[in-house]
Design an enzyme around this catalytic site. Structure first.
Site, PDB file in Angstrom:
ATOM      1  N   LYS A 170       0.859  -1.184   0.000  1.00 25.15           N
ATOM      2  CA  LYS A 170       0.000   0.000   0.000  1.00 25.15           C
ATOM      3  C   LYS A 170       0.894   1.233   0.000  1.00 25.15           C
ATOM      4  CE  LYS A 170      -2.758   3.327   1.680  1.00 25.15           C
ATOM      5  NZ  LYS A 170      -2.250   4.696   1.518  1.00 25.15           N
TER       6      LYS A 170
ATOM      7  N   GLY B  52       5.873   5.303   8.847  1.00 24.37           N
ATOM      8  CA  GLY B  52       5.089   6.528   8.744  1.00 24.37           C
ATOM      9  C   GLY B  52       5.016   7.254  10.065  1.00 24.37           C
ATOM     10  N   SER B  53       3.896   7.919  10.295  1.00 25.91           N
ATOM     11  CA  SER B  53       3.754   8.785  11.465  1.00 25.91           C
ATOM     12  C   SER B  53       3.357   7.990  12.705  1.00 25.91           C
ATOM     13  CB  SER B  53       2.705   9.856  11.192  1.00 25.91           C
ATOM     14  OG  SER B  53       1.411   9.283  11.145  1.00 25.91           O
TER      15      SER B  53
ATOM     16  N   GLY C   9       0.716   4.793  13.046  1.00 28.08           N
ATOM     17  CA  GLY C   9       1.259   3.557  13.591  1.00 28.08           C
ATOM     18  C   GLY C   9       0.431   3.045  14.756  1.00 28.08           C
TER      19      GLY C   9
ATOM     20  N   GLU D 166       7.952   1.658  12.078  1.00 26.33           N
ATOM     21  CA  GLU D 166       9.054   2.639  12.082  1.00 26.33           C
ATOM     22  C   GLU D 166       8.391   3.998  11.964  1.00 26.33           C
ATOM     23  OE1 GLU D 166      10.984   5.511  11.039  1.00 26.33           O
ATOM     24  OE2 GLU D 166      11.507   4.521   9.151  1.00 26.33           O
TER      25      GLU D 166
ATOM     26  N   CYS E 247      13.012  10.306   7.808  1.00 20.57           N
ATOM     27  CA  CYS E 247      12.603   9.945   9.166  1.00 20.57           C
ATOM     28  C   CYS E 247      13.740  10.084  10.167  1.00 20.57           C
ATOM     29  CB  CYS E 247      12.023   8.540   9.190  1.00 20.57           C
ATOM     30  SG  CYS E 247      13.062   7.301   8.393  1.00 20.57           S
TER      31      CYS E 247
ATOM     32  N   GLU F 103       8.729  16.641  15.358  1.00 24.50           N
ATOM     33  CA  GLU F 103       9.309  16.384  14.047  1.00 24.50           C
ATOM     34  C   GLU F 103       8.720  17.362  13.029  1.00 24.50           C
ATOM     35  OE1 GLU F 103      10.400  12.367  11.570  1.00 24.50           O
ATOM     36  OE2 GLU F 103       8.399  12.509  12.426  1.00 24.50           O
TER      37      GLU F 103
END
Length: 507
Positions: free
Chosen positions: A198, A251-252, A256, A274, A309, A408
């Site tokens: 995806k 991703g974020s 997650g 991650e 990241c 971030e």
């Protein structure tokens, strides 16, 4: 027809982009080894951050499409056509896929650059070659990883073998679509799983083309699906599906956490996460070569417009070195050309889309409103830049506990923080909820070892930054997630250990 203009020119890539847009890139779902539209006809625009132009209308997988893909993936897995194939056959197919990736390097690089705004120089030299190398690395590992015979009693033979999990959902972000897709699909396919990839809505086109190349290479129907679509629909359907055995997500943090909830609400599937970082570069007072440090710090945060990241977004530097080092970092950054990602001279392209661009500007506006000094760039420079470009920004002497020191940004924004003792420096470096990566700069070997042990991060570099290879695992601690990409360990993460205890009877 070949383009006679040199591939190293802006003119060449603009011409290729125009041809691609006119002809229309592949933009359908890949389910059961064949491209198709969503059952409902749902689609979304792929808009290039380069100029705001629509590249294609991409099929948007809905729950019924996810159901079709999972069913095909499970049928393929249960048939054994891939899961029980000779490991050397899987090896050969993955090598063929790597060959095709290399043969289509310019096409894949252009799709990646148009979709994400990444400089074409990087997609040609880094992103696509990295995907090919990842496929080859795991292909070579397929027939070199074996099980074990456990030390059972004389009356038994006890073996431990690794078996593929089944159906794996790989959900990847927009900042490194091909690289991170490779990290997930290559080991998962190598050990025999079926994979549902995806991609992010902002960067679906290269994944769709990769699926076409995979079918051409000999990946059997159903073994690799590509399901573009919105996370709240397509990603949610994958996460909640009871016949998906694992989700591997990059991703974020909020998304997650959603996948963890989806797993708990469905079949308790494995979830590997991650989730980003706020990575420090810790420069101690005895750092040897400030020019080398500055080069590493600048590239560590400004590469890919800071949309990395593990970007080294916090410069934690001894007070005595701060001004001299910031001056050097600013000089390196000022030489990085910002602009059209199709210009081979560009080093920093646009932010990926309007939403992320607005988020970066909000951070810069907050810095201006709270009186944070900008040694380079800042809100004014960003407002004056063309399109969605944000020039490199250095915000100095930021309070480590402030919003800017903790959150971030995911843009080309470096914050600096000073300390007077190594103890204080380590405390600041560790003082966020993230723990993906870190670096320490010192000429003393004993200090390097001691500080590296105390830094809470999945990767710690000493006197360098972002040195990486497939031989080492990548992932984080704390809120940067759990699970690892890369290394031989990734093969095990897509398998389950099976114990077989054979009673040999009495002699």
């Amino acid at each position: 027809m070949t383009d006679p203009r040199p591939a190293t020119t802006l003119d060449h890539w603009r011409h290729r982009a125009a041809l691609l847009t006119d002809s229309g890139p592949d933009s359908g779902l890949m389910i059961g080894g064949a491209p198709r539209a969503a059952r409902s006809g749902a689609a979304f625009p792929s808009v290039s951050p380069r100029d705001g132009a629509e590249i294609a209308r991409v099929a948007a997988a809905q729950p019924e499409d996810v159901e079709d893909a999972v069913r095909a993936a499970r049928a393929a897995f249960d048939s054994g056509i891939w899961s029980r194939a000779d490991p050397r056959h899987r090896q050969e197919v993955l090598h063929r896929l790597a060959d095709l990736v290399e043969a289509h390097l310019d096409e894949l690089a252009l799709l990646e650059s148009l979709d994400t705004g990444k400089p074409i120089a990087d997609t040609v030299a880094v992103d696509v070659p990295s995907l090919a190398r990842t496929l080859r690395w795991y292909a070579e590992a397929v027939d070199k990883v074996s099980g074990e015979v456990a030390p059972g009693p004389d009356s038994a033979l006890v073996t431990v073998t690794r078996e593929p999990l089944g159906v794996v959902g790989a959900v990847v972000p927009w900042n490194y679509p091909l690289i991170i897709s490779g990290w997930k699909i290559a080991p998962a396919l190598a050990v025999g799983n079926s994979v549902l990839l995806k991609p992010a809505e902002q960067s679906s086109l290269s994944a769709i083309r990769l699926a076409g190349l995979a079918a051409e290479a000999g990946i059997p129907p159903g073994v690799l699906a590509v399901l573009p679509g919105p996370g709240e629909v397509t990603g949610r359907a994958l996460g909640l599906h009871g016949d998906v055995d694992k989700i591997a997500f990059t991703g974020s943090v909020p998304v997650g956490r959603m996948f963890q909830c989806y797993a708990g609400q469905s079949n308790g599937k494995q979830v590997a996460l991650e989730l980003g970082g706020k990575s420090p570069q810790l420069v101690l007072s005895d750092a040897a070569d400030l020019d080398a440090v500055a080069e590493s710090v600048a590239w560590g945060i400004f590469y890919n417009a800071g949309q990395t990241c593990h970007a080294g977004s916090r410069l934690v530097v001894h007070e005595s070195l701060h001004d001299a080092l910031v001056e050097r970092v600013a000089a390196v950054a000022a030489a990085m050309a910002v602009g059209d990602p199709l210009d081979p001279a560009t080093r920093i392209g646009p932010i990926v889309d309007e939403r992320q661009y607005g988020a970066v500007l909000a951070h810069l506006d907050h810095a201006a409103d709270t009186g944070v000094a900008a040694a380079l760039g800042g809100a004014g420079a960003a407002a004056a830049a063309p399109g969605l470009c944000v020039p490199p920004t250095i915000l100095t002497r930021v309070d480590p506990a402030s919003h800017l020191g903790q959150e971030e940004v995911f843009g080309p924004v470096l914050t600096t923080h000073t300390f007077t003792t190594a103890e204080e420096g380590v405390r600041i470096a560790n003082g966020t909820r993230f723990g993906l990566a870190a670096a320490v700069w010192t000429r003393d070997l004993a200090t390097a070892h001691r500080v590296a042990r105390r830094l809470r991060a999945g990767t710690v570099w000493v006197n360098t930054y972002d040195a990486a290879d497939l031989i080492t695992p990548f992932g984080g601690v704390k809120e940067s997630g759990a699970g690892r990409d890369r290394s031989l360990g990734a093969l095990e993460s897509y398998t389950a250990a099976k114990t077989t205890w054979i009673d040999l009877g009495k002699e």
